[in-house]
Design a protein around this motif. Structure first.
Motif, mmCIF file in Angstrom:
data_model
loop_
_atom_site.group_PDB
_atom_site.id
_atom_site.type_symbol
_atom_site.label_atom_id
_atom_site.label_comp_id
_atom_site.label_asym_id
_atom_site.label_seq_id
_atom_site.Cartn_x
_atom_site.Cartn_y
_atom_site.Cartn_z
ATOM 1 N N HIS A 191 33.730 35.463 55.689
ATOM 2 C CA HIS A 191 32.271 35.302 55.640
ATOM 3 C C HIS A 191 31.692 36.030 54.424
ATOM 4 O O HIS A 191 30.924 35.451 53.633
ATOM 5 C CB HIS A 191 31.674 35.846 56.936
ATOM 6 N N GLU A 192 32.091 37.281 54.248
ATOM 7 C CA GLU A 192 31.557 38.073 53.137
ATOM 8 C C GLU A 192 32.045 37.546 51.793
ATOM 9 O O GLU A 192 31.287 37.549 50.805
ATOM 10 C CB GLU A 192 31.942 39.538 53.317
ATOM 11 N N ALA A 193 33.273 37.070 51.741
ATOM 12 C CA ALA A 193 33.803 36.532 50.490
ATOM 13 C C ALA A 193 33.029 35.297 50.058
ATOM 14 O O ALA A 193 32.754 35.111 48.853
ATOM 15 C CB ALA A 193 35.285 36.193 50.651
ATOM 16 N N LEU A 194 32.663 34.460 51.004
ATOM 17 C CA LEU A 194 31.886 33.264 50.669
ATOM 18 C C LEU A 194 30.495 33.634 50.176
ATOM 19 O O LEU A 194 30.008 33.094 49.166
ATOM 20 C CB LEU A 194 31.797 32.348 51.895
ATOM 21 N N LEU A 195 29.849 34.561 50.874
ATOM 22 C CA LEU A 195 28.498 34.961 50.468
ATOM 23 C C LEU A 195 28.510 35.623 49.094
ATOM 24 O O LEU A 195 27.596 35.389 48.272
ATOM 25 C CB LEU A 195 27.899 35.906 51.512
ATOM 26 N N GLU A 196 29.526 36.445 48.829
ATOM 27 C CA GLU A 196 29.631 37.097 47.519
ATOM 28 C C GLU A 196 29.749 36.089 46.382
ATOM 29 O O GLU A 196 29.335 36.360 45.246
ATOM 30 C CB GLU A 196 30.848 38.028 47.499
ATOM 31 N N ARG A 197 30.322 34.933 46.687
ATOM 32 C CA ARG A 197 30.494 33.886 45.669
ATOM 33 C C ARG A 197 29.331 32.903 45.652
ATOM 34 O O ARG A 197 29.400 31.864 44.997
ATOM 35 C CB ARG A 197 31.813 33.148 45.919
ATOM 36 N N GLY A 198 28.278 33.224 46.410
ATOM 37 C CA GLY A 198 27.098 32.362 46.439
ATOM 38 C C GLY A 198 27.300 31.075 47.200
ATOM 39 O O GLY A 198 26.589 30.091 46.967
ATOM 40 N N MET A 199 28.246 31.077 48.142
ATOM 41 C CA MET A 199 28.566 29.878 48.907
ATOM 42 C C MET A 199 28.086 30.024 50.344
ATOM 43 O O MET A 199 27.885 31.137 50.839
ATOM 44 C CB MET A 199 30.084 29.625 48.885
ATOM 45 N N ASP A 200 27.873 28.890 51.014
ATOM 46 C CA ASP A 200 27.506 28.917 52.422
ATOM 47 C C ASP A 200 28.725 29.291 53.258
ATOM 48 O O ASP A 200 29.855 28.913 52.935
ATOM 49 C CB ASP A 200 26.991 27.545 52.865
ATOM 50 N N SER A 201 28.471 30.022 54.340
ATOM 51 C CA SER A 201 29.547 30.412 55.249
ATOM 52 C C SER A 201 29.380 29.706 56.592
ATOM 53 O O SER A 201 28.277 29.666 57.138
ATOM 54 C CB SER A 201 29.546 31.924 55.475
ATOM 55 N N PRO A 202 30.461 29.162 57.148
ATOM 56 C CA PRO A 202 30.383 28.552 58.485
ATOM 57 C C PRO A 202 30.462 29.574 59.607
ATOM 58 O O PRO A 202 30.436 29.210 60.775
ATOM 59 C CB PRO A 202 31.611 27.633 58.512
ATOM 60 N N TYR A 203 30.568 30.884 59.252
ATOM 61 C CA TYR A 203 30.868 31.893 60.253
ATOM 62 C C TYR A 203 29.667 32.704 60.710
ATOM 63 O O TYR A 203 29.807 33.592 61.550
ATOM 64 C CB TYR A 203 31.939 32.854 59.716
#
Length: 290
Positions: A191-203
């Motif tokens: 979840h945090e890795a996706l947000l750090e990359r500016g991406m939506d998270s499904p979690y």
């Protein structure tokens, strides 16, 4: 150890083997380990979860046969063996109060009697290691909880010549694990890795639900490196077409992020008859060198 290594994964329904520990199984197959999936039920009462296939009258009428064919395809993709224990899917009761479970279903069987089928399979296959679900079933589906119950009985009984004498020569598995792939540390990390990359998270919703339900954190004892087999896992999961939407949340985390951020599948060591040190990176730790 020169003896053939054998792993048995006990699951409730067809598709569970592909969503829980599939990359681990594919990894061990690639190393020459003999891997057998024991599927307790045929998934007869499972809903059609893939919106692209909902409303298809043939699938609805022949769901048992369709899910069997899906299991055949997933088995081939993973390279594993597979056996049906032959119980009938209990379905997932919904409502308040919950309706009674259907007569004759898996979850209503006598635990000791039902465990006899698994004892027979254990004695025939002779696994050193067995994986299954924890006492909550991973999630509280009645078939998952029943799978846990019969596996715990069978693990202890398979090596006892006084138990189930009609089920063949005794064989004692050495280790029993609970699948814990859907764990909070993994979910938070992705979840945090996706947000750090500016991406939506499904979690996001998952994590909110975790806060609402006061579940104890499971003890993760074993982290099996299997990132090279994530694609095989996903192919096997997609083979269960009635259950999995290929455009759904299962596949929203790019593969390169998964491999970088969380390249393992996790387990909880529940029983061991061999010495091992924790944490482990191998389900056969303590067995290979004995």
């Amino acid at each position: 150890m020169t003896e053939q290594l054998r792993l048995m994964a006990v699951h409730a329904h067809p598709d569970d083997e592909s969503s829980k520990g599939a990359a681990t199984m594919a990894k061990y197959v690639s190393e020459g380990v003999d891997v057998l999936v024991a599927t307790c039920t045929g998934g007869e009462r499972g809903s059609i979860l893939n919106p692209k296939l909902q409303g298809d009258p043939y699938i609805e009428e022949h769901i048992h046969e369709v899910r069997k064919k899906e299991m055949d395809e997933a088995r081939e993709i993973l390279g594993v063996k597979q056996e049906w224990l032959g119980f009938v899917d209990s379905g997932l009761p919904e409502g308040d109060p919950l309706p009674p479970l259907p007569d004759g279903c898996f979850a209503l069987q006598d635990v000791d009697e039902a465990a006899g089928r698994l004892v027979k399979l254990i004695r025939e296959f002779k696994p050193q290691v067995i994986t299954t679900y924890d006492e909550n079933g991973g999630y509280p589906h009645p078939d998952h909880i029943m799978t846990h119950k019969i596996t715990m009985v069978a693990f202890e009984a398979a090596g006892d010549p006084e138990k189930y004498p009609e089920a063949g020569e005794p064989w004692q598995p050495q280790k029993l694990y609970y699948n814990q792939g859907f764990n909070r540390p993994r979910t938070v990390a992705l979840h945090e890795a996706l947000l750090e990359r500016g991406m939506d998270s499904p979690y996001g919703e998952w994590l909110e639900r975790w806060k609402q339900f006061e579940q104890r954190e499971r003890t993760l004892t074993t982290y099996v490196p299997c990132a090279d087999f994530f694609e095989i896992r996903d192919k096997a999961l997609i083979a269960h077409a009635t259950q999995i939407d290929p455009d759904g949340g299962w596949f929203r985390v790019p593969m390169d992020i998964q491999r970088e951020v969380w390249p393992t599948e996790e387990y909880e060591l529940a029983k061991s008859r061999v010495d091992t040190s924790l944490p482990e990176d191998d389900l056969f730790a303590g067995i290979r060198n004995n």
